[in-house]
Design an enzyme around this catalytic site. Structure first.
Site, mmCIF file in Angstrom:
data_model
loop_
_atom_site.group_PDB
_atom_site.id
_atom_site.type_symbol
_atom_site.label_atom_id
_atom_site.label_comp_id
_atom_site.label_asym_id
_atom_site.label_seq_id
_atom_site.Cartn_x
_atom_site.Cartn_y
_atom_site.Cartn_z
ATOM 1 N N SER A 255 40.787 7.607 -13.934
ATOM 2 C CA SER A 255 40.962 7.890 -15.359
ATOM 3 C C SER A 255 42.020 8.970 -15.537
ATOM 4 C CB SER A 255 39.645 8.370 -15.973
ATOM 5 O OG SER A 255 39.398 9.730 -15.639
ATOM 6 N N ASP A 256 42.531 9.103 -16.750
ATOM 7 C CA ASP A 256 43.329 10.282 -17.066
ATOM 8 C C ASP A 256 42.354 11.437 -17.333
ATOM 9 O OD1 ASP A 256 45.461 11.978 -17.643
ATOM 10 O OD2 ASP A 256 46.520 10.465 -18.801
ATOM 11 N N TYR A 257 42.908 12.590 -17.575
ATOM 12 C CA TYR A 257 42.122 13.819 -17.733
ATOM 13 C C TYR A 257 41.094 13.660 -18.862
ATOM 14 C CZ TYR A 257 41.523 18.908 -17.412
ATOM 15 O OH TYR A 257 41.034 20.174 -17.210
ATOM 16 N N THR A 258 39.817 13.610 -18.504
ATOM 17 C CA THR A 258 38.692 13.377 -19.421
ATOM 18 C C THR A 258 38.836 12.082 -20.208
ATOM 19 O OG1 THR A 258 39.575 14.682 -21.286
ATOM 20 C CG2 THR A 258 38.245 15.869 -19.656
ATOM 21 N N GLY A 259 39.593 11.116 -19.678
ATOM 22 C CA GLY A 259 39.788 9.863 -20.397
ATOM 23 C C GLY A 259 38.493 9.119 -20.651
#
Length: 711
Positions: A255-259
């Site tokens: 995932s992206d950052y906290t996606g």
């Protein structure tokens, strides 16, 4: 492995011991106590960390895990190595202006050499999003608006980061991002909705990803945006049906950052547990920063909401990735503080940074041969970027710093120039007495270098702009300096295309110098004083006005196209500007003067269905200085079952020409080069007549002709 240990292998967290720009780049997240983070690692609650503090930090963490953890699975260390580690290369958009994918492969290789020496196994790059809206700040991280250029650079950077073997101590795992269509955010607003057809998705936004995967990239990052109503992080069609089943991608999805957590705000998850379930079942193997997988996956499996086999499959992917990186054979293969120091900012790496910066500078205008300057000229360098250790390396640099870079004034003096420097204004605010001082400096000089544009914090993530213009304070400075009547060379600093106007657009010469990295000033000095002739070309279109965005050269025709000349009633045009670029994709001048002639199309203009056709044109330097030219081949399919762009770049060649030299530049086209996504959403080719141009830009005429594809 317990369920908790399996979830830990799928959990990546920001390093608690980071420091420097890493702290600013990573929003506050889980776990900011380093000793506590080591204990989490020993307990198997995380698979690794990112944007940490070098080999010393990595060694402490890895030593604890290998000595004290139950399973002794080595940690993975990641970082945002976007365009360099300690030595900073031009931003990816700037480097794409070189039209030299091999250069990008070399700089990625050098970045991997430095970063892997600092204990980094995995980089969150390359960013391969096609950027067609210059209001979007993250245009600076990609290769621009063109699919062919973007695909070539995606593959080159992936090869460069990963090297010949992922197990080597100078290789990093590439992470191709952001999957997918992140660059199509509505109105250029970062993180915004994306709603594109499947045809456009496949024809434009997915192709650079496929090129990177075909080049061997073994990880990808899910994008923040929703895609036609379903966030990418929870989009099973995208992450499983397409990526896994259709493309057979064997690698890792993060995932992206906290996606995953952001699925709550996007309105499809009720809470963190639900968000973890949706992301994981869609195909996200690893959660970044939110800790949701560690918190919820064990319970989801126990409750039957997530199949154990699905969890095991993702864990195997992570373990296989660590094995590919050689970590099971030697968990410390990239962790050596002495090697970190020895590999940092070597002379050869800095020389490459200077070469890359030289090859990234685009000459937009050069009226009456204003450039290059004579070293005897008295030069007033005016503007907020005239001097000083700021705004040099560009955005998304975790480990580099402006203090180690060469500023403009120093570079010009290193080149032998006689200069004075005056700020004249701030980046976005006037300075008391600034314009008066700038005007006085200009009046005392033979020529003015006007160093204006965007600070490096004005582009990048979360830096969308509604108006892509020069800040008002700088425009006022430019107008005042222009009123002196002295010749002006604009040294434009920018992370995106800008809508230039007034004294800036009308300056005698304009150099687009982007954000060039460690050797900024030296590279600009080399170009300004003629040691090197500019050879770069725009990878994005510069509009006349911000309101034209999104603008890209390969737009579709309309049934009411505006003919050449004044605006006609009921035709496709703006009241204030033509439906064209002020400076088009592919445009860039040299210190030579280039002429195109003698188009040749073999086979009587017929391309056989299973054959090839050669297209050639003569390119001549009729000027008095040596030049390197990017010769570009464009086509247009005027009649097809699905409407086609007015032009599409199909190939390009860089040729070096001495004064008076001439070369026949040859291209070869085959049927597969004419493929498009048909009515059934499958790749197709249709016979018929095609228009072609061998030209200096997407709007340049060069020489043109036609050929026919026949069965």
């Amino acid at each position: 492995m317990t369920l908790e240990e399996k979830a830990g292998q799928l959990t990546l967290l920001p390093a608690a011991w980071s420091g420097g720009r890493a702290t600013a780049l990573n929003p506050a997240g889980v776990g900011h106590d380093f000793d506590a983070q080591i204990e989490d690692a020993v307990a198997g609650r995380l698979t690794g960390v990112f944007n940490g503090n070098g080999a010393t930090m990595a060694r402490r963490m890895q030593t604890a895990v290998m000595k004290r953890s139950r399973l002794k699975i080595p940690l993975l260390f990641a970082a945002d190595i976007i365009h360099g580690h300690r030595t900073i290369f031009p931003t990816p958009l700037a480097e794409a202006a070189s039209f030299d994918p091999m250069l990008a492969e070399r700089t990625a290789r050098a970045a991997a050499f430095e970063a892997a020496g600092a204990g980094i196994d995995w980089t969150f790059a390359p960013m391969v999003d096609i950027g067609r809206d210059q209001r979007w700040g993250r245009v600076m991280e990609g290769a621009g608006e063109d699919v062919l250029l973007g695909s070539l650079f995606a593959a080159a950077r992936s090869r460069g980061f990963q090297g010949h073997s992922l197990a080597a101590d100078d290789a990093m795992l590439a992470c191709v991002k952001h999957f997918a269509a992140y660059g199509a955010a509505e109105a250029g607003l970062d993180y915004n909705t994306v709603d594109v057809s499947e045809r456009t998705l496949r024809e434009v936004y997915l192709r650079p990803f496929k090129a990177a995967f075909d080049a061997g990239a073994m990880s990808t990052m899910a994008s923040f945006n929703e895609l036609s109503g379903v966030p990418a992080t929870a989009n099973r069609w995208l992450l499983s049906d397409l990526l896994r089943d259709e493309w057979k991608f064997p690698g890792l999805v993060v995932s992206d950052y906290t996606g995953d957590e952001e699925l709550i705000g996007q309105g499809i998850a009720t809470d963190g547990r639900d968000a973890a379930r949706l992301a994981f079942l869609a195909g996200v193997d690893m959660s970044m920063a939110s800790n949701l997988y560690m918190l919820h996956l064990p319970g989801l499996v126990r409750d039957g909401a997530v199949p154990l086999a699905t969890l095991d499959r993702s864990v195997r992917r992570v373990l296989a990735t660590k094995a590919l990186l050689g970590l099971f054979d030697d968990p410390f293969r990239r962790i050596d503080p002495r090697r970190e120091r020895a590999r940092s900012r070597r002379p050869a790496t800095l020389a490459l940074a200077r070469e890359a910066a030289q090859k990234s500078i685009v000459l937009l205008r050069n009226e009456r041969g204003l450039l290059p300057l004579a070293k005897t000229a008295r030069v007033a360098v005016v503007g907020p970027f005239a001097s000083g250790q700021h705004d040099l390396i560009g955005g998304w640099c975790v480990y580099g710093d402006d203090a180690s870079a060469i500023d403009l004034a120093t570079g010009l003096r290193n080149a032998g120039g006689t200069i004075t420097t005056t700020a004249g204004s701030g980046v976005e605010a006037a300075l008391p007495g600034g314009i008066a001082a700038a005007v006085a400096a200009a009046q005392a000089a033979d020529v003015v270098l006007l160093a204006v544009g965007e600070s490096q914090d004005m582009s990048g993530e979360a830096q969308s702009r509604a108006e892509i213009v020069l800040p008002a304070a700088q425009q006022a400075l430019a107008e005042a300096v222009a009123a002196t009547g002295k010749p002006i060379v604009v040294i434009l600093k920018n992370g995106r295309a800008l809508a230039l106007s007034g004294a800036v657009a009308n300056a005698g010469a304009i150099l687009v110098t982007w954000q060039l990295g460690s050797e900024t000033g030296n590279a600009i000095g080399d170009i300004v004083y003629g040691k090197v002739s500019p050879s770069a070309r725009l990878p994005i279109s510069f509009p006349f006005l911000s309101g034209q965005e999104p603008y890209h050269y390969d737009h579709k025709p309309t049934g009411r196209a505006q003919p050449p000349g004044p605006p006609q009633p009921y035709k496709a045009h703006y009241r204030e500007a033509p439906n064209a670029a002020q400076f088009p994709f592919g445009h860039g001048l040299t210190y030579g003067e280039i002429a195109y002639s003698a188009l040749q199309i073999d086979g009587d203009g017929k391309l056989a269905w299973d054959g090839a056709i050669e297209i050639a044109a003569r390119v001549t330097n009729i000027g008095t200085r040596a030049a390197e030219k990017v010769v570009q081949l464009y086509i247009n399919d005027p009649v097809a079952s699905v409407t086609r762009p007015v032009r599409e770049l199909k190939a390009f060649r860089k040729v070096a020409l001495a004064p008076g030299a001439s070369v026949l530049v040859r291209f070869v086209l085959r049927r597969e080069d004419l493929t498009f996504i048909g009515m059934d959403l499958k790749p197709t080719v249709e016979p018929g007549v095609f228009n072609l141009w061998v030209a200096p830009s997407a709007q340049g005429m060069g020489v043109s002709g036609r050929f026919e594809l026949v069965r």
